[in-house]
Design an enzyme around this catalytic site. Structure first.
Site, PDB file in Angstrom:
ATOM      1  N   LYS A  13       0.834  -1.216   0.000  1.00 48.79           N
ATOM      2  CA  LYS A  13       0.000   0.000   0.000  1.00 48.79           C
ATOM      3  C   LYS A  13       0.866   1.262   0.000  1.00 48.79           C
ATOM      4  O   LYS A  13       0.651   2.175  -0.788  1.00 48.79           O
ATOM      5  CB  LYS A  13      -0.920   0.031   1.241  1.00 48.79           C
ATOM      6  CG  LYS A  13      -1.810  -1.178   1.389  1.00 48.79           C
ATOM      7  CD  LYS A  13      -2.666  -1.111   2.642  1.00 48.79           C
ATOM      8  CE  LYS A  13      -1.932  -1.103   3.964  1.00 48.79           C
ATOM      9  NZ  LYS A  13      -1.155  -2.329   4.278  1.00 48.79           N
ATOM     10  N   ARG A  88      -9.429   0.871   9.811  1.00 47.90           N
ATOM     11  CA  ARG A  88      -8.978  -0.496  10.074  1.00 47.90           C
ATOM     12  C   ARG A  88      -9.888  -1.232  11.028  1.00 47.90           C
ATOM     13  O   ARG A  88      -9.538  -2.309  11.529  1.00 47.90           O
ATOM     14  CB  ARG A  88      -7.598  -0.495  10.711  1.00 47.90           C
ATOM     15  CG  ARG A  88      -6.530  -0.063   9.787  1.00 47.90           C
ATOM     16  CD  ARG A  88      -5.190  -0.395  10.382  1.00 47.90           C
ATOM     17  NE  ARG A  88      -4.186   0.350   9.689  1.00 47.90           N
ATOM     18  CZ  ARG A  88      -2.991  -0.122   9.378  1.00 47.90           C
ATOM     19  NH1 ARG A  88      -2.656  -1.330   9.704  1.00 47.90           N
ATOM     20  NH2 ARG A  88      -2.139   0.632   8.740  1.00 47.90           N
ATOM     21  N   ARG A 127      12.092  -5.544   4.229  1.00 47.52           N
ATOM     22  CA  ARG A 127      11.835  -4.099   4.088  1.00 47.52           C
ATOM     23  C   ARG A 127      12.840  -3.264   4.879  1.00 47.52           C
ATOM     24  O   ARG A 127      13.151  -3.569   6.028  1.00 47.52           O
ATOM     25  CB  ARG A 127      10.428  -3.769   4.588  1.00 47.52           C
ATOM     26  CG  ARG A 127      10.193  -2.255   4.691  1.00 47.52           C
ATOM     27  CD  ARG A 127       8.753  -1.876   4.842  1.00 47.52           C
ATOM     28  NE  ARG A 127       8.131  -2.411   6.029  1.00 47.52           N
ATOM     29  CZ  ARG A 127       6.829  -2.357   6.262  1.00 47.52           C
ATOM     30  NH1 ARG A 127       6.023  -1.823   5.376  1.00 47.52           N
ATOM     31  NH2 ARG A 127       6.333  -2.857   7.364  1.00 47.52           N
ATOM     32  N   ARG A 160      11.947  -1.244  10.396  1.00 51.51           N
ATOM     33  CA  ARG A 160      10.930  -0.779  11.347  1.00 51.51           C
ATOM     34  C   ARG A 160      10.926  -1.649  12.600  1.00 51.51           C
ATOM     35  O   ARG A 160      11.126  -2.850  12.518  1.00 51.51           O
ATOM     36  CB  ARG A 160       9.550  -0.807  10.671  1.00 51.51           C
ATOM     37  CG  ARG A 160       9.218   0.508  10.019  1.00 51.51           C
ATOM     38  CD  ARG A 160       7.962   0.493   9.210  1.00 51.51           C
ATOM     39  NE  ARG A 160       6.828  -0.210   9.777  1.00 51.51           N
ATOM     40  CZ  ARG A 160       5.654  -0.307   9.177  1.00 51.51           C
ATOM     41  NH1 ARG A 160       5.466   0.283   7.999  1.00 51.51           N
ATOM     42  NH2 ARG A 160       4.659  -0.961   9.730  1.00 51.51           N
ATOM     43  N   ARG A 171       0.115  -8.344  13.783  1.00 50.47           N
ATOM     44  CA  ARG A 171      -0.499  -7.449  12.787  1.00 50.47           C
ATOM     45  C   ARG A 171      -1.422  -8.225  11.843  1.00 50.47           C
ATOM     46  O   ARG A 171      -2.478  -7.743  11.450  1.00 50.47           O
ATOM     47  CB  ARG A 171       0.594  -6.706  12.014  1.00 50.47           C
ATOM     48  CG  ARG A 171       1.076  -5.499  12.793  1.00 50.47           C
ATOM     49  CD  ARG A 171       2.494  -5.099  12.465  1.00 50.47           C
ATOM     50  NE  ARG A 171       2.697  -4.685  11.101  1.00 50.47           N
ATOM     51  CZ  ARG A 171       3.882  -4.739  10.473  1.00 50.47           C
ATOM     52  NH1 ARG A 171       4.937  -5.191  11.095  1.00 50.47           N
ATOM     53  NH2 ARG A 171       3.992  -4.323   9.239  1.00 50.47           N
TER      54      ARG A 171
HETATM   55  P1  AP5 Z   1       4.951  -1.558   1.806  1.00 47.90           P
HETATM   56  O1  AP5 Z   1       4.590  -0.720   0.637  1.00 47.90           O
HETATM   57  O2  AP5 Z   1       5.736  -0.937   2.911  1.00 47.90           O
HETATM   58  O3  AP5 Z   1       3.654  -2.315   2.376  1.00 47.90           O
HETATM   59  P2  AP5 Z   1       2.417  -1.771   3.197  1.00 47.90           P
HETATM   60  O4  AP5 Z   1       1.204  -2.430   2.654  1.00 47.90           O
HETATM   61  O5  AP5 Z   1       2.428  -0.274   3.234  1.00 47.90           O
HETATM   62  O6  AP5 Z   1       2.767  -2.417   4.585  1.00 47.90           O
HETATM   63  P3  AP5 Z   1       2.868  -1.900   6.070  1.00 47.90           P
HETATM   64  O7  AP5 Z   1       3.584  -2.983   6.824  1.00 47.90           O
HETATM   65  O8  AP5 Z   1       3.469  -0.531   6.141  1.00 47.90           O
HETATM   66  O9  AP5 Z   1       1.406  -1.885   6.493  1.00 47.90           O
HETATM   67  P4  AP5 Z   1       0.916  -1.947   7.906  1.00 47.90           P
HETATM   68  O10 AP5 Z   1      -0.520  -1.780   7.679  1.00 47.90           O
HETATM   69  O11 AP5 Z   1       1.332  -3.113   8.702  1.00 47.90           O
HETATM   70  O12 AP5 Z   1       1.723  -0.753   8.613  1.00 47.90           O
HETATM   71  P5  AP5 Z   1       1.364   0.767   8.871  1.00 47.90           P
HETATM   72  O13 AP5 Z   1       2.611   1.549   8.813  1.00 47.90           O
HETATM   73  O14 AP5 Z   1       0.205   1.209   8.079  1.00 47.90           O
HETATM   74  O15 AP5 Z   1       5.753  -2.836   1.229  1.00 47.90           O
HETATM   75  C1  AP5 Z   1       6.321  -3.788   2.086  1.00 47.90           C
HETATM   76  C2  AP5 Z   1       7.687  -4.234   1.518  1.00 47.90           C
HETATM   77  O16 AP5 Z   1       7.476  -4.913   0.282  1.00 47.90           O
HETATM   78  C3  AP5 Z   1       8.650  -3.078   1.193  1.00 47.90           C
HETATM   79  O17 AP5 Z   1       9.950  -3.504   1.474  1.00 47.90           O
HETATM   80  C4  AP5 Z   1       8.475  -2.851  -0.325  1.00 47.90           C
HETATM   81  O18 AP5 Z   1       9.654  -2.341  -0.925  1.00 47.90           O
HETATM   82  C5  AP5 Z   1       8.150  -4.258  -0.794  1.00 47.90           C
HETATM   83  N1  AP5 Z   1       7.228  -4.297  -1.923  1.00 47.90           N
HETATM   84  C6  AP5 Z   1       6.125  -3.511  -2.111  1.00 47.90           C
HETATM   85  N2  AP5 Z   1       5.486  -3.871  -3.253  1.00 47.90           N
HETATM   86  C7  AP5 Z   1       6.198  -4.921  -3.767  1.00 47.90           C
HETATM   87  C8  AP5 Z   1       6.027  -5.742  -4.924  1.00 47.90           C
HETATM   88  N3  AP5 Z   1       5.006  -5.560  -5.785  1.00 47.90           N
HETATM   89  N4  AP5 Z   1       6.936  -6.732  -5.144  1.00 47.90           N
HETATM   90  C9  AP5 Z   1       7.975  -6.943  -4.262  1.00 47.90           C
HETATM   91  N5  AP5 Z   1       8.190  -6.186  -3.157  1.00 47.90           N
HETATM   92  C10 AP5 Z   1       7.305  -5.210  -2.908  1.00 47.90           C
HETATM   93  O19 AP5 Z   1       0.865   0.668  10.394  1.00 47.90           O
HETATM   94  C11 AP5 Z   1       1.791   0.329  11.413  1.00 47.90           C
HETATM   95  C12 AP5 Z   1       1.096   0.324  12.748  1.00 47.90           C
HETATM   96  O20 AP5 Z   1       0.510   1.598  13.017  1.00 47.90           O
HETATM   97  C13 AP5 Z   1      -0.074  -0.657  12.925  1.00 47.90           C
HETATM   98  O21 AP5 Z   1       0.382  -1.963  13.243  1.00 47.90           O
HETATM   99  C14 AP5 Z   1      -0.831   0.007  14.088  1.00 47.90           C
HETATM  100  O22 AP5 Z   1      -0.166  -0.210  15.306  1.00 47.90           O
HETATM  101  C15 AP5 Z   1      -0.704   1.478  13.741  1.00 47.90           C
HETATM  102  N6  AP5 Z   1      -1.806   1.959  12.906  1.00 47.90           N
HETATM  103  C16 AP5 Z   1      -1.721   2.397  11.621  1.00 47.90           C
HETATM  104  N7  AP5 Z   1      -2.936   2.751  11.171  1.00 47.90           N
HETATM  105  C17 AP5 Z   1      -3.795   2.549  12.200  1.00 47.90           C
HETATM  106  C18 AP5 Z   1      -5.196   2.704  12.350  1.00 47.90           C
HETATM  107  N8  AP5 Z   1      -5.977   3.153  11.352  1.00 47.90           N
HETATM  108  N9  AP5 Z   1      -5.750   2.370  13.528  1.00 47.90           N
HETATM  109  C19 AP5 Z   1      -5.002   1.925  14.561  1.00 47.90           C
HETATM  110  N10 AP5 Z   1      -3.675   1.726  14.476  1.00 47.90           N
HETATM  111  C20 AP5 Z   1      -3.074   2.040  13.305  1.00 47.90           C
END
Ligand code: AP5
Length: 217
Positions: A13, A88, A127, A160, A171
C-alpha cells in the site's frame, strides 16, 4: 480523486501510494507514518502509542480518528487524497463515514491490495525504510542504489521496530479479526476495486493507474 488503500500489512500500500502521489500530486496520508512521526517527536500522543505499535496492535480509535479528521481538512486535501491505513476497524469506518458526510465529500475507490500471505511475509522481512522521509525499499525487490542509504534524502535506512516475527504475526491477526471484515462493507457499497498486489512493483502500478482511471502509463 479520493482513494482509500486497503489490505494486509506488507501488501504494498505504502509503496504504491508514494508512486501515485508523485504521479498525481495528491497527498499521501499514511496513518502509520503519522503515528511514527508522533513517536519520533516524543509528543504526548507518541508516548501513548509506542507500545501498541511495537506490539503490532491497533492504537486507540480516538487517536487515529482525530488525526485523520484533522489531516483530511488540510488545504492540500481539497482536491483529493490517498489514505493508506485507515479505516482499520468497524468503529473507524463508522467514524470515517460521519466525517465524509460532515465534509460533504465521497470516496471514489477503496483499493483492495489482494495478495497471498507467504509473499507478504517475505516482503516485510526484507523491508528497510527511511525514518526521515518515509521512502520504502526492499533488500531484494527494490534495493536502494547505495546499501543502507536513502535514495531520496541520503539518510541512513532502518528496519521498522514492528517488522519482527512476533509483531508481524499480531499485525496479521489484527488484520484478519478487525480490518478484513470491512471488505464486505465496501463491496456492498460498490466502492471496492481489487488489485492483484502479488505482481512486480511496476506491474501493480500499471494496474493501479488503470483501476483509478489515470491511464495505463
Ligand atoms: P509496503 O509498501 O511498505 O507495504 P504496506 O502495505 O504499506 O505495509 P505496512 O507494513 O506498512 O502496512 P501496515 O498496515 O502493517 O503498517 P502501517 O505503517 O500502516 O511494502 C512492504 C515491503 O514490500 C517493502 O519492502 C516494499 O519495498 C516491498 N514491496 C512492495 N510492493 C512490492 C512488490 N510488488 N513486489 C515486491 N516487493 C514489494 O501501520 C503500522 C502500525 O501503526 C499498525 O500496526 C498500528 O499499530 C498502527 N496503525 C496504523 N494505522 C492505524 C489505524 N488506522 N488504527 C489503529 N492503528 C493504526
Amino acid at each position: 480523486m479520493r482513494l482509500v488503500f486497503f489490505g494486509p500489512p506488507g501488501s504494498g500500500k505504502g509503496t504504491q501510494a508514494i508512486r501515485l502521489a508523485q504521479k498525481t500530486g495528491l497527498p499521501h496520508i499514511s496513518l502509520g507514518d503519522m503515528l511514527r512521526l508522533e513517536i519520533s517527536q516524543q509528543t504526548e500522543i507518541g508516548k501513548q502509542i509506542k507500545s501498541f505499535m511495537d506490539a503490532g496492535k491497533l492504537v486507540p480509535d480516538s487517536i487515529t480518528i482525530e488525526l485523520t479528521k484533522a489531516r483530511i481538512q488540510q488545504p492540500d486535501c481539497k482536491n483529493g487524497f490517498i489514505i493508506d491505513g485507515f479505516p482499520r476497524s468497524l468503529a473507524q469506518a463508522d467514524a470515517f463515514d460521519r466525517m465524509l458526510k460532515d465534509l460533504k465529500i465521497d470516496i471514489d475507490h477503496v483499493v483492495y491490495f489482494q495478495i497471498p500471505v507467504d509473499l507478504v511475509i517475505e516482503r516485510l522481512c526484507g523491508r528497510v525504510s527511511c525514518p526521515k522521509c518515509g521512502a520504502v525499499f526492499h533488500l531484494k525487490y527494490n534495493p536502494p542504489k547505495k546499501a543502507g542509504v536513502c535514495d531520496r534524502c541520503s539518510s541512513e535506512l532502518a528496519q521498522r521496530t514492528d517488522d519482527n516475527e512476533t509483531s508481524i504475526r499480531t499485525r496479521f491477526e489484527v488484520y484478519e479479526d478487525q480490518t478484513k471484515p470491512l471488505l464486505e462493507r465496501y463491496k456492498n457499497s460498490g466502492q471496492l476495486a481489487t488489485l492483484d498486489a502479488g505482481q512486480l512493483i511496476d506491474d501493480v502500478f500499471k494496474d493501479l493507474l488503470k483501476l483509478v482511471g489515470y491511464g495505463g502509463n
